[in-house]
Design a protein around this motif. Structure first.
Motif, PDB file in Angstrom:
ATOM      1  N   ASP A   1      47.575  38.714 -14.202  1.00  0.00           N
ATOM      2  CA  ASP A   1      47.482  37.356 -14.724  1.00  0.00           C
ATOM      3  C   ASP A   1      47.693  36.334 -13.616  1.00  0.00           C
ATOM      4  OD1 ASP A   1      47.283  35.193 -16.400  1.00  0.00           O
ATOM      5  OD2 ASP A   1      49.339  35.327 -17.129  1.00  0.00           O
ATOM      6  N   ILE A   2      46.696  36.182 -12.756  1.00  0.00           N
ATOM      7  CA  ILE A   2      46.722  35.150 -11.726  1.00  0.00           C
ATOM      8  C   ILE A   2      45.330  34.556 -11.631  1.00  0.00           C
ATOM      9  CG2 ILE A   2      48.543  36.241 -10.370  1.00  0.00           C
ATOM     10  CD1 ILE A   2      46.366  37.184  -8.437  1.00  0.00           C
ATOM     11  N   GLU A   3      45.230  33.424 -10.989  1.00  0.00           N
ATOM     12  CA  GLU A   3      43.924  32.815 -10.793  1.00  0.00           C
ATOM     13  C   GLU A   3      43.042  33.733  -9.965  1.00  0.00           C
ATOM     14  OE1 GLU A   3      43.842  29.771  -7.354  1.00  0.00           O
ATOM     15  OE2 GLU A   3      45.861  29.620  -8.182  1.00  0.00           O
ATOM     16  N   ALA A   4      41.750  33.633 -10.168  1.00  0.00           N
ATOM     17  CA  ALA A   4      40.807  34.522  -9.477  1.00  0.00           C
ATOM     18  C   ALA A   4      40.762  34.180  -8.001  1.00  0.00           C
ATOM     19  CB  ALA A   4      39.422  34.383 -10.099  1.00  0.00           C
ATOM     20  N   ARG A   5      41.421  34.992  -7.178  1.00  0.00           N
ATOM     21  CA  ARG A   5      41.384  34.795  -5.741  1.00  0.00           C
ATOM     22  C   ARG A   5      41.792  36.088  -5.063  1.00  0.00           C
ATOM     23  NH1 ARG A   5      46.570  32.170  -6.645  1.00  0.00           N
ATOM     24  NH2 ARG A   5      48.208  33.252  -5.492  1.00  0.00           N
ATOM     25  N   ASN A   6      41.367  36.270  -3.864  1.00  0.00           N
ATOM     26  CA  ASN A   6      41.832  37.357  -3.032  1.00  0.00           C
ATOM     27  C   ASN A   6      42.654  36.770  -1.899  1.00  0.00           C
ATOM     28  OD1 ASN A   6      40.599  39.311  -4.544  1.00  0.00           O
ATOM     29  ND2 ASN A   6      38.810  39.485  -3.222  1.00  0.00           N
ATOM     30  N   PHE A   7      43.533  37.579  -1.331  1.00  0.00           N
ATOM     31  CA  PHE A   7      44.342  37.171  -0.195  1.00  0.00           C
ATOM     32  C   PHE A   7      43.844  37.913   1.037  1.00  0.00           C
ATOM     33  CE2 PHE A   7      46.926  36.905  -3.963  1.00  0.00           C
ATOM     34  CZ  PHE A   7      47.723  35.799  -3.795  1.00  0.00           C
ATOM     35  N   TYR A   8      43.775  37.217   2.146  1.00  0.00           N
ATOM     36  CA  TYR A   8      43.632  37.887   3.440  1.00  0.00           C
ATOM     37  C   TYR A   8      44.702  37.304   4.327  1.00  0.00           C
ATOM     38  CZ  TYR A   8      42.227  39.247   8.067  1.00  0.00           C
ATOM     39  OH  TYR A   8      42.245  39.756   9.349  1.00  0.00           O
ATOM     40  N   THR A   9      45.673  38.104   4.717  1.00  0.00           N
ATOM     41  CA  THR A   9      46.782  37.597   5.507  1.00  0.00           C
ATOM     42  C   THR A   9      46.775  38.256   6.872  1.00  0.00           C
ATOM     43  OG1 THR A   9      48.324  39.249   4.659  1.00  0.00           O
ATOM     44  CG2 THR A   9      48.166  37.188   3.456  1.00  0.00           C
ATOM     45  N   THR A  10      46.803  37.429   7.896  1.00  0.00           N
ATOM     46  CA  THR A  10      46.873  37.947   9.256  1.00  0.00           C
ATOM     47  C   THR A  10      48.323  38.240   9.596  1.00  0.00           C
ATOM     48  OG1 THR A  10      47.186  35.790  10.296  1.00  0.00           O
ATOM     49  CG2 THR A  10      44.917  36.469   9.848  1.00  0.00           C
TER      50      THR A  10
ATOM     51  N   LEU B   1      46.165  46.680   5.704  1.00  0.00           N
ATOM     52  CA  LEU B   1      46.597  47.370   4.489  1.00  0.00           C
ATOM     53  C   LEU B   1      45.989  46.628   3.304  1.00  0.00           C
ATOM     54  CD1 LEU B   1      48.423  49.576   3.131  1.00  0.00           C
ATOM     55  CD2 LEU B   1      50.110  47.743   2.839  1.00  0.00           C
ATOM     56  N   GLU B   2      45.262  47.363   2.479  1.00  0.00           N
ATOM     57  CA  GLU B   2      44.700  46.779   1.261  1.00  0.00           C
ATOM     58  C   GLU B   2      45.631  47.081   0.090  1.00  0.00           C
ATOM     59  OE1 GLU B   2      41.080  47.799  -1.730  1.00  0.00           O
ATOM     60  OE2 GLU B   2      40.481  47.428   0.356  1.00  0.00           O
ATOM     61  N   ILE B   3      45.930  46.051  -0.688  1.00  0.00           N
ATOM     62  CA  ILE B   3      46.750  46.206  -1.893  1.00  0.00           C
ATOM     63  C   ILE B   3      45.826  46.051  -3.097  1.00  0.00           C
ATOM     64  CG2 ILE B   3      48.700  45.302  -3.219  1.00  0.00           C
ATOM     65  CD1 ILE B   3      49.816  44.197  -0.565  1.00  0.00           C
ATOM     66  N   ARG B   4      45.746  47.105  -3.896  1.00  0.00           N
ATOM     67  CA  ARG B   4      44.940  47.085  -5.116  1.00  0.00           C
ATOM     68  C   ARG B   4      45.856  47.044  -6.323  1.00  0.00           C
ATOM     69  NH1 ARG B   4      40.670  52.022  -3.736  1.00  0.00           N
ATOM     70  NH2 ARG B   4      39.697  51.038  -1.888  1.00  0.00           N
ATOM     71  N   VAL B   5      45.515  46.201  -7.278  1.00  0.00           N
ATOM     72  CA  VAL B   5      46.304  46.079  -8.499  1.00  0.00           C
ATOM     73  C   VAL B   5      45.391  46.290  -9.694  1.00  0.00           C
ATOM     74  CG1 VAL B   5      47.769  44.565  -9.897  1.00  0.00           C
ATOM     75  CG2 VAL B   5      47.920  44.498  -7.401  1.00  0.00           C
ATOM     76  N   ASN B   6      45.752  47.250 -10.536  1.00  0.00           N
ATOM     77  CA  ASN B   6      44.944  47.581 -11.719  1.00  0.00           C
ATOM     78  C   ASN B   6      43.486  47.821 -11.341  1.00  0.00           C
ATOM     79  OD1 ASN B   6      47.289  47.242 -13.135  1.00  0.00           O
ATOM     80  ND2 ASN B   6      46.669  45.381 -14.201  1.00  0.00           N
TER      81      ASN B   6
ATOM     82  N   VAL C   1      47.160  50.794  -0.786  1.00  0.00           N
ATOM     83  CA  VAL C   1      48.201  51.017  -1.784  1.00  0.00           C
ATOM     84  C   VAL C   1      47.652  50.598  -3.138  1.00  0.00           C
ATOM     85  CG1 VAL C   1      50.453  50.236  -2.647  1.00  0.00           C
ATOM     86  CG2 VAL C   1      50.159  50.748  -0.224  1.00  0.00           C
ATOM     87  N   GLU C   2      47.843  51.449  -4.139  1.00  0.00           N
ATOM     88  CA  GLU C   2      47.417  51.149  -5.496  1.00  0.00           C
ATOM     89  C   GLU C   2      48.639  50.912  -6.376  1.00  0.00           C
ATOM     90  OE1 GLU C   2      44.939  54.313  -6.896  1.00  0.00           O
ATOM     91  OE2 GLU C   2      43.140  53.508  -5.933  1.00  0.00           O
TER      92      GLU C   2
ATOM     93  N   PRO D   1      40.858  45.174  -5.945  1.00  0.00           N
ATOM     94  CA  PRO D   1      41.349  44.782  -4.613  1.00  0.00           C
ATOM     95  C   PRO D   1      41.916  43.368  -4.668  1.00  0.00           C
ATOM     96  CG  PRO D   1      39.132  45.706  -4.497  1.00  0.00           C
ATOM     97  CD  PRO D   1      39.412  45.464  -5.948  1.00  0.00           C
ATOM     98  N   LEU D   2      43.182  43.219  -4.312  1.00  0.00           N
ATOM     99  CA  LEU D   2      43.838  41.917  -4.421  1.00  0.00           C
ATOM    100  C   LEU D   2      44.103  41.293  -3.076  1.00  0.00           C
ATOM    101  CD1 LEU D   2      45.313  39.781  -6.219  1.00  0.00           C
ATOM    102  CD2 LEU D   2      47.407  41.097  -5.791  1.00  0.00           C
ATOM    103  N   ALA D   3      44.594  42.071  -2.105  1.00  0.00           N
ATOM    104  CA  ALA D   3      45.046  41.488  -0.844  1.00  0.00           C
ATOM    105  C   ALA D   3      44.796  42.447   0.305  1.00  0.00           C
ATOM    106  CB  ALA D   3      46.530  41.149  -0.918  1.00  0.00           C
ATOM    107  N   VAL D   4      44.549  41.881   1.464  1.00  0.00           N
ATOM    108  CA  VAL D   4      44.512  42.631   2.717  1.00  0.00           C
ATOM    109  C   VAL D   4      45.450  41.929   3.679  1.00  0.00           C
ATOM    110  CG1 VAL D   4      43.141  43.384   4.674  1.00  0.00           C
ATOM    111  CG2 VAL D   4      42.140  43.425   2.385  1.00  0.00           C
TER     112      VAL D   4
END
Length: 256
Positions: A85-94, A24-29, A76-77, A32-35
């Motif tokens: 307002d977070i540090e520049a990073r993406n999440f990949y969570t298993t 599941l990909e989570i997009r914010v504004n 999900v958008e 792409p923020l997290a998978v």
């Protein structure tokens, strides 16, 4: 949308019903923020719970819209009232790790805005002993597949407020927190959280961010989970099986 369960062949003896695991990909504004690898279902709860427990949103006023994309599967958008307002990073969570992909050790820690150390919630040992059985009855996915984790939110009298399941224990917690977010029930002051497996650092942290003061696990906690619970002023219970349990921190919330 994919189903939560699917059959797969077993060599020599038909097929087994298994829990589905999909990204599941989570997009914010529009970013792409997290998978996260999860069991399909309750996607908006999962996204909102993730954003809340990661400290990206603090309440409903931070969210303009949250929707499951109809044109792109498994996305999900979420649109916020302000910038991301977070540090520049993406999440990949298993499905087994909820903190994978963070850019630094410091980014693993998320601090709660709730002073759970002052929560006066108490729960009896007798009530605690009944919680695993009540959560198990609500775990339809585990009953069918044996392959999902569960998180239950209870009142101090043992009433099950809600239960969520997922192949990832951190996803199950995020779904429970996201459901509470949607219902306007955060923080979870005066509530007991129960996890069906072990109590890891990430689960205790997510419960802390959600305002939980008492968290119990059917299996063992980790050292970092105990240390964080002590720091936060949470009551942490492990090996909750029948009348037996280990209370690691803040035992004054447990009555006889």
């Amino acid at each position: 949308m994919s189903q939560a369960y699917a059959r797969r062949p077993v060599c020599g003896r038909g097929a087994d019903l298994l829990a589905v695991e999909e990204p599941l990909e989570i997009r914010v504004n529009d970013r792409p923020l997290a998978v996260t690898m999860r069991t399909p279902g309750n996607e908006l709860e999962l996204a909102l719970g993730f954003l809340y427990t990661e400290g990206i949103i603090a309440g409903p006023s931070d969210v303009v819209t949250a929707r499951l994309c109809t044109d792109t599967p498994n996305v999900v958008e979420v649109r916020l009232t302000g910038p991301l307002d977070i540090e520049a990073r993406n999440f990949y969570t298993t499905s087994s790790c909820g903190v994978c992909g963070k850019a630094s050790i410091d980014s693993v820690r998320v601090h709660s805005h709730h002073l759970v150390q002052h929560d006066t919630t108490v729960v009896s040992r007798q009530t605690l002993a009944t919680l695993p059985g009540r959560l198990r009855k609500a775990q339809r996915g585990f009953e069918r597949t044996g392959g999902s984790h569960g998180v239950g939110v209870f009142t101090p009298s043992g009433e099950l407020v809600l239960a969520r399941e997922d192949v990832g224990r951190h996803n199950a917690m995020d779904k429970a927190v996201g459901a509470s977010f949607q219902r306007g029930q955060l923080p979870l002051s005066g509530r007991i959280a129960l996890v069906s497996g072990r109590a890891s650092f990430e689960l205790v942290q997510k419960a802390w961010v959600a305002g939980v003061s008492v968290i119990a696990a059917v299996s063992a906690p980790s050292t970092l989970a105990v240390d964080l619970a002590a720091e936060a002023g949470m009551t942490l219970i492990g090996f909750l099986r029948g009348d037996s349990m280990n209370v690691y921190t803040r035992p004054e919330r447990i009555t006889d």
